[in-house]
Write a protein that holds these residues in place. Structure first.
Motif, PDB file in Angstrom:
ATOM      1  N   VAL A   1      -0.892  -0.190 -13.434  1.00 50.86           N
ATOM      2  CA  VAL A   1      -2.142  -0.589 -12.167  1.00 50.86           C
ATOM      3  C   VAL A   1      -2.525  -2.192 -13.128  1.00 50.86           C
ATOM      4  CG1 VAL A   1      -4.235  -0.993 -11.173  1.00 50.86           C
ATOM      5  CG2 VAL A   1      -2.996   1.143 -11.424  1.00 50.86           C
ATOM      6  N   ALA A   2      -1.525  -2.953 -12.084  1.00 46.19           N
ATOM      7  CA  ALA A   2      -1.873  -4.235 -12.364  1.00 46.19           C
ATOM      8  C   ALA A   2      -2.187  -5.021 -11.096  1.00 46.19           C
ATOM      9  CB  ALA A   2      -0.530  -5.200 -12.709  1.00 46.19           C
ATOM     10  N   VAL A   3      -3.240  -4.671 -10.495  1.00 44.61           N
ATOM     11  CA  VAL A   3      -3.661  -5.314  -9.339  1.00 44.61           C
ATOM     12  C   VAL A   3      -5.094  -5.820  -9.422  1.00 44.61           C
ATOM     13  CG1 VAL A   3      -4.241  -4.592  -7.053  1.00 44.61           C
ATOM     14  CG2 VAL A   3      -2.535  -3.334  -8.026  1.00 44.61           C
ATOM     15  N   GLY A   4      -5.094  -7.068  -8.945  1.00 42.72           N
ATOM     16  CA  GLY A   4      -6.206  -8.502 -10.043  1.00 42.72           C
ATOM     17  C   GLY A   4      -7.384  -7.480  -8.407  1.00 42.72           C
ATOM     18  N   GLY A   5      -6.894  -7.269  -7.217  1.00 44.20           N
ATOM     19  CA  GLY A   5      -8.683  -7.041  -6.244  1.00 44.20           C
ATOM     20  C   GLY A   5      -8.204  -5.450  -6.516  1.00 44.20           C
ATOM     21  N   GLY A   6      -7.550  -4.628  -7.415  1.00 40.30           N
ATOM     22  CA  GLY A   6      -8.185  -3.691  -7.680  1.00 40.30           C
ATOM     23  C   GLY A   6      -7.011  -2.497  -6.819  1.00 40.30           C
ATOM     24  N   LEU A   7      -6.929  -1.494  -7.004  1.00 39.34           N
ATOM     25  CA  LEU A   7      -6.473  -0.096  -6.668  1.00 39.34           C
ATOM     26  C   LEU A   7      -7.370   0.852  -5.983  1.00 39.34           C
ATOM     27  CD1 LEU A   7      -3.898   0.634  -5.774  1.00 39.34           C
ATOM     28  CD2 LEU A   7      -3.882   2.469  -8.171  1.00 39.34           C
ATOM     29  N   ILE A   8      -7.515   0.171  -4.571  1.00 43.90           N
ATOM     30  CA  ILE A   8      -8.330   1.386  -3.154  1.00 43.90           C
ATOM     31  C   ILE A   8      -7.899   2.793  -3.353  1.00 43.90           C
ATOM     32  CG2 ILE A   8      -9.871   1.187  -1.684  1.00 43.90           C
ATOM     33  CD1 ILE A   8      -9.920  -1.892  -1.654  1.00 43.90           C
ATOM     34  N   LEU A   9      -8.890   3.844  -3.862  1.00 46.13           N
ATOM     35  CA  LEU A   9      -8.646   5.658  -3.855  1.00 46.13           C
ATOM     36  C   LEU A   9      -9.124   5.948  -2.835  1.00 46.13           C
ATOM     37  CD1 LEU A   9      -7.881   6.966  -7.130  1.00 46.13           C
ATOM     38  CD2 LEU A   9      -6.690   5.784  -5.903  1.00 46.13           C
ATOM     39  N   GLU A  10      -8.380   5.940  -1.550  1.00 44.21           N
ATOM     40  CA  GLU A  10      -9.032   6.615  -0.192  1.00 44.21           C
ATOM     41  C   GLU A  10      -8.423   8.033   0.191  1.00 44.21           C
ATOM     42  OE1 GLU A  10      -8.050   4.149   3.072  1.00 44.21           O
ATOM     43  OE2 GLU A  10      -9.310   2.755   2.342  1.00 44.21           O
ATOM     44  N   THR A  11      -8.080   8.421  -0.730  1.00 45.32           N
ATOM     45  CA  THR A  11      -6.686   9.957  -1.234  1.00 45.32           C
ATOM     46  C   THR A  11      -7.083  10.073  -2.762  1.00 45.32           C
ATOM     47  OG1 THR A  11      -5.338  11.466  -0.817  1.00 45.32           O
ATOM     48  CG2 THR A  11      -4.731   9.536  -1.312  1.00 45.32           C
ATOM     49  N   THR A  12      -8.003  11.585  -3.173  1.00 45.54           N
ATOM     50  CA  THR A  12      -7.214  11.762  -4.613  1.00 45.54           C
ATOM     51  C   THR A  12      -5.238  11.649  -4.974  1.00 45.54           C
ATOM     52  OG1 THR A  12      -9.396  12.827  -4.413  1.00 45.54           O
ATOM     53  CG2 THR A  12      -7.335  13.585  -6.281  1.00 45.54           C
ATOM     54  N   VAL A  13      -5.867  10.916  -6.026  1.00 45.56           N
ATOM     55  CA  VAL A  13      -4.225  10.584  -6.362  1.00 45.56           C
ATOM     56  C   VAL A  13      -4.126  11.288  -8.304  1.00 45.56           C
ATOM     57  CG1 VAL A  13      -2.727   8.915  -7.533  1.00 45.56           C
ATOM     58  CG2 VAL A  13      -4.623   8.394  -5.737  1.00 45.56           C
ATOM     59  N   ASN A  14      -3.776  12.410  -8.172  1.00 50.39           N
ATOM     60  CA  ASN A  14      -3.550  12.847  -9.078  1.00 50.39           C
ATOM     61  C   ASN A  14      -1.755  12.578 -10.094  1.00 50.39           C
ATOM     62  OD1 ASN A  14      -4.528  15.344  -9.037  1.00 50.39           O
ATOM     63  ND2 ASN A  14      -3.351  15.097  -7.165  1.00 50.39           N
TER      64      ASN A  14
ATOM     65  N   GLY B   1       9.598   9.274 -12.716  1.00 55.85           N
ATOM     66  CA  GLY B   1       9.587   8.150 -12.686  1.00 55.85           C
ATOM     67  C   GLY B   1       8.401   7.105 -12.916  1.00 55.85           C
ATOM     68  N   LEU B   2       8.577   6.249 -12.482  1.00 54.24           N
ATOM     69  CA  LEU B   2       7.181   4.601 -13.016  1.00 54.24           C
ATOM     70  C   LEU B   2       6.990   4.845 -11.433  1.00 54.24           C
ATOM     71  CD1 LEU B   2       4.908   3.468 -13.874  1.00 54.24           C
ATOM     72  CD2 LEU B   2       6.590   1.527 -14.525  1.00 54.24           C
ATOM     73  N   VAL B   3       5.675   4.477 -10.958  1.00 57.64           N
ATOM     74  CA  VAL B   3       5.293   4.492  -9.862  1.00 57.64           C
ATOM     75  C   VAL B   3       4.244   3.185 -10.190  1.00 57.64           C
ATOM     76  CG1 VAL B   3       4.278   3.784  -7.528  1.00 57.64           C
ATOM     77  CG2 VAL B   3       5.809   6.180  -8.625  1.00 57.64           C
ATOM     78  N   GLY B   4       4.234   1.664 -10.036  1.00 63.35           N
ATOM     79  CA  GLY B   4       4.272   0.177 -10.485  1.00 63.35           C
ATOM     80  C   GLY B   4       3.097   0.274  -9.156  1.00 63.35           C
ATOM     81  N   PHE B   5       1.805  -0.545  -9.201  1.00 66.59           N
ATOM     82  CA  PHE B   5       1.437  -1.022  -8.410  1.00 66.59           C
ATOM     83  C   PHE B   5       1.110  -2.336  -9.174  1.00 66.59           C
ATOM     84  CE2 PHE B   5       0.288   2.976  -7.791  1.00 66.59           C
ATOM     85  CZ  PHE B   5       0.270   3.660  -6.413  1.00 66.59           C
ATOM     86  N   TYR B   6       1.409  -3.445  -7.768  1.00 64.42           N
ATOM     87  CA  TYR B   6       1.418  -4.801  -8.567  1.00 64.42           C
ATOM     88  C   TYR B   6       1.232  -5.556  -7.291  1.00 64.42           C
ATOM     89  CZ  TYR B   6       4.389  -2.881 -11.562  1.00 64.42           C
ATOM     90  OH  TYR B   6       4.947  -1.777 -12.564  1.00 64.42           O
ATOM     91  N   SER B   7      -0.239  -6.629  -7.984  1.00 59.43           N
ATOM     92  CA  SER B   7      -0.696  -7.765  -7.102  1.00 59.43           C
ATOM     93  C   SER B   7      -1.396  -8.756  -7.805  1.00 59.43           C
ATOM     94  CB  SER B   7      -1.536  -6.580  -5.745  1.00 59.43           C
ATOM     95  OG  SER B   7      -2.256  -7.993  -5.166  1.00 59.43           O
ATOM     96  N   ASP B   8      -1.806  -9.796  -7.486  1.00 58.27           N
ATOM     97  CA  ASP B   8      -2.361 -11.213  -8.286  1.00 58.27           C
ATOM     98  C   ASP B   8      -3.551 -10.835  -7.421  1.00 58.27           C
ATOM     99  OD1 ASP B   8       0.395 -11.282  -9.907  1.00 58.27           O
ATOM    100  OD2 ASP B   8       0.789 -13.252  -8.368  1.00 58.27           O
TER     101      ASP B   8
ATOM    102  N   ASP C   1       0.577  -1.661   0.002  1.00 58.34           N
ATOM    103  CA  ASP C   1       0.156  -0.382  -0.043  1.00 58.34           C
ATOM    104  C   ASP C   1       1.313   1.378   0.590  1.00 58.34           C
ATOM    105  OD1 ASP C   1      -2.665  -1.890   0.515  1.00 58.34           O
ATOM    106  OD2 ASP C   1      -2.362  -1.128   2.135  1.00 58.34           O
ATOM    107  N   LEU C   2       0.286   2.081  -0.118  1.00 65.45           N
ATOM    108  CA  LEU C   2       1.098   3.830  -0.329  1.00 65.45           C
ATOM    109  C   LEU C   2       0.716   4.774   0.515  1.00 65.45           C
ATOM    110  CD1 LEU C   2       2.754   5.911  -1.544  1.00 65.45           C
ATOM    111  CD2 LEU C   2       1.309   6.412  -3.264  1.00 65.45           C
ATOM    112  N   VAL C   3       0.376   4.784   1.668  1.00 67.18           N
ATOM    113  CA  VAL C   3      -0.032   6.301   2.565  1.00 67.18           C
ATOM    114  C   VAL C   3       1.471   7.365   2.221  1.00 67.18           C
ATOM    115  CG1 VAL C   3      -0.025   6.586   4.974  1.00 67.18           C
ATOM    116  CG2 VAL C   3      -0.370   4.002   4.165  1.00 67.18           C
ATOM    117  N   ASN C   4       0.380   8.510   1.789  1.00 61.71           N
ATOM    118  CA  ASN C   4       1.013   9.434   1.799  1.00 61.71           C
ATOM    119  C   ASN C   4       0.590  10.708   2.743  1.00 61.71           C
ATOM    120  OD1 ASN C   4       2.876  11.179   0.190  1.00 61.71           O
ATOM    121  ND2 ASN C   4       0.894  11.905  -0.627  1.00 61.71           N
ATOM    122  N   ASP C   5       1.500  10.187   3.904  1.00 62.51           N
ATOM    123  CA  ASP C   5       1.448  11.869   4.719  1.00 62.51           C
ATOM    124  C   ASP C   5       2.600  12.362   4.884  1.00 62.51           C
ATOM    125  OD1 ASP C   5      -1.179  10.284   5.542  1.00 62.51           O
ATOM    126  OD2 ASP C   5       0.608   9.183   7.195  1.00 62.51           O
ATOM    127  N   GLY C   6       2.658  13.000   3.325  1.00 61.51           N
ATOM    128  CA  GLY C   6       3.840  13.671   3.454  1.00 61.51           C
ATOM    129  C   GLY C   6       3.852  14.302   2.281  1.00 61.51           C
TER     130      GLY C   6
END
Length: 346
Positions: A40-53, A14-21, A2-7
């Motif tokens: 985005v290659a996440v079998g269960g989905g990439l859930i956004l709890e905050t906006t991603v630009n 560059g590239l930020v990849g999200f991967y999970s079977d 997961d990505l937790v962005n508190d900063g």
């Protein structure tokens, strides 16, 4: 992971990849991350709890980008010149997509199973626009907990889909293109493609209104319909509409055939339909010999001058070529349909 962005996460090229079977991944935190390229290659989905630009590119491989649909506060946002690739029923935005500083954009939205994109074509740059798709009956939206009754219509002569709807936020006048597939069942909305239209739930009138069909493409199984220019924020939701089934009971009769020479000499320049004043609530449709709609006008007032107002065959505002055309005049006030032939000689 997961990505937790508190900063501050915004200085990256560059590239930020999200991967999970199988498992879902989550992006959360107190601040909205700004990504350059993301994958985005996440079998269960990439859930956004905050906006991603995103500044450059989103590569949709598998799994959805998921946001809450009951509110528009969290979304996947495409900034300025950013774009996406790989959208499909297997990878899309299941929730709210947004775009910033763009005039035209196709939102790659859908539900759990299907890609159901909406395209906005604005007259000026949108500071921001947001969109989501709902595979729900608007009469009883469980997500929004609002009743958009399909029986509440500005005119009795339109029908409204009870299969699906889109929500779109924008304050810029725009044309809206909705798509359909086999689950949309548009065949119950109209017998012919040209009868399909975009309809919207008016915030001021609290009912469905006809937003027109400046273009219709495809077939009854798959296709798209484009509205006339409207301000999206004037409407709660949008869906596909058609002609009410009661039109099928109208008496159909042959009317006179007409001859036009639209050369500006004052003789036979206009299509003059006698008796049109007896039914101000009317619809004129003109088709070429291939059955393609080349002109349509509600509340026709004898002002057709031989120019198309459709983009499907010729450029809008261009004179039709010489030949034989077929017209249908629906006179709602008299519950009649008239049809005949029109010959244009340039």
């Amino acid at each position: 992971m997961d990505l937790v962005n508190d900063g501050t996460f915004e200085q990256n090229n560059g590239l930020v990849g999200f991967y999970s079977d199988q498992e879902a991944l989550t992006i959360s935190g107190a601040y909205m991350p700004i990504l350059f390229d993301t994958e985005v290659a996440v079998g269960g989905g990439l859930i956004l709890e905050t906006t991603v630009n995103v500044e450059n590119n989103v590569n949709l491989i598998t799994g959805d980008i998921i946001t809450e649909k009951a509110a528009t506060t969290v979304y996947s946002n495409f900034l300025d010149n950013s774009f996406y690739i790989g959208e499909s029923s297997a990878s899309k935005i299941n929730g709210y997509g947004a775009m910033t500083n763009k005039e035209t954009f196709m939102f790659p939205v859908g539900n759990e199973d299907r890609l159901r994109p909406l395209t906005i074509e604005s007259v000026a740059i949108n500071a921001m626009a947001k969109c989501a798709y709902f595979f729900e009956d608007p009469n009883n939206s469980k997500t929004l907990n609002i009743d958009f009754s399909t029986t509440k219509k500005a005119t009795e002569f339109i029908s409204v889909s009870d299969k699906e709807f889109w929500r779109l936020e924008s304050d810029v006048p725009s044309k809206i293109t909705l798509t359909w597939d086999e689950y949309s069942n548009v065949g119950v909305l109209g017998e012919y493609l040209n009868e399909l239209k975009v309809v919207g739930w008016s915030k001021s009138e609290n009912q469905w209104v006809n937003l027109g069909n400046s273009a219709v493409e495809g077939g009854m199984g798959y296709g798209s319909v484009t509205s006339e220019t409207v301000v999206p924020n004037d409407y709660e939701i949008f869906t596909i509409g058609g002609n009410d089934s009661r039109l099928e009971t109208y008496a159909t009769m042959d009317l006179d055939n007409y001859f036009m020479t639209p050369n500006g000499d004052g003789a036979n320049d206009m299509l003059i339909l006698e008796g049109i004043e007896n039914s101000p609530n009317n619809l004129l449709e003109i088709f070429n010999r291939y059955g393609v709609l080349v002109y349509t006008q509600a509340n026709y007032q004898n002002d057709f001058n031989g120019q198309s107002n459709r983009n499907a065959v010729v450029k809008r505002g261009t004179g039709l070529s010489s030949g034989i055309y077929f017209y249908i005049l629906t006179m709602h006030d008299l519950r009649q349909k008239h049809q005949g032939y029109l010959y244009i000689s340039n």
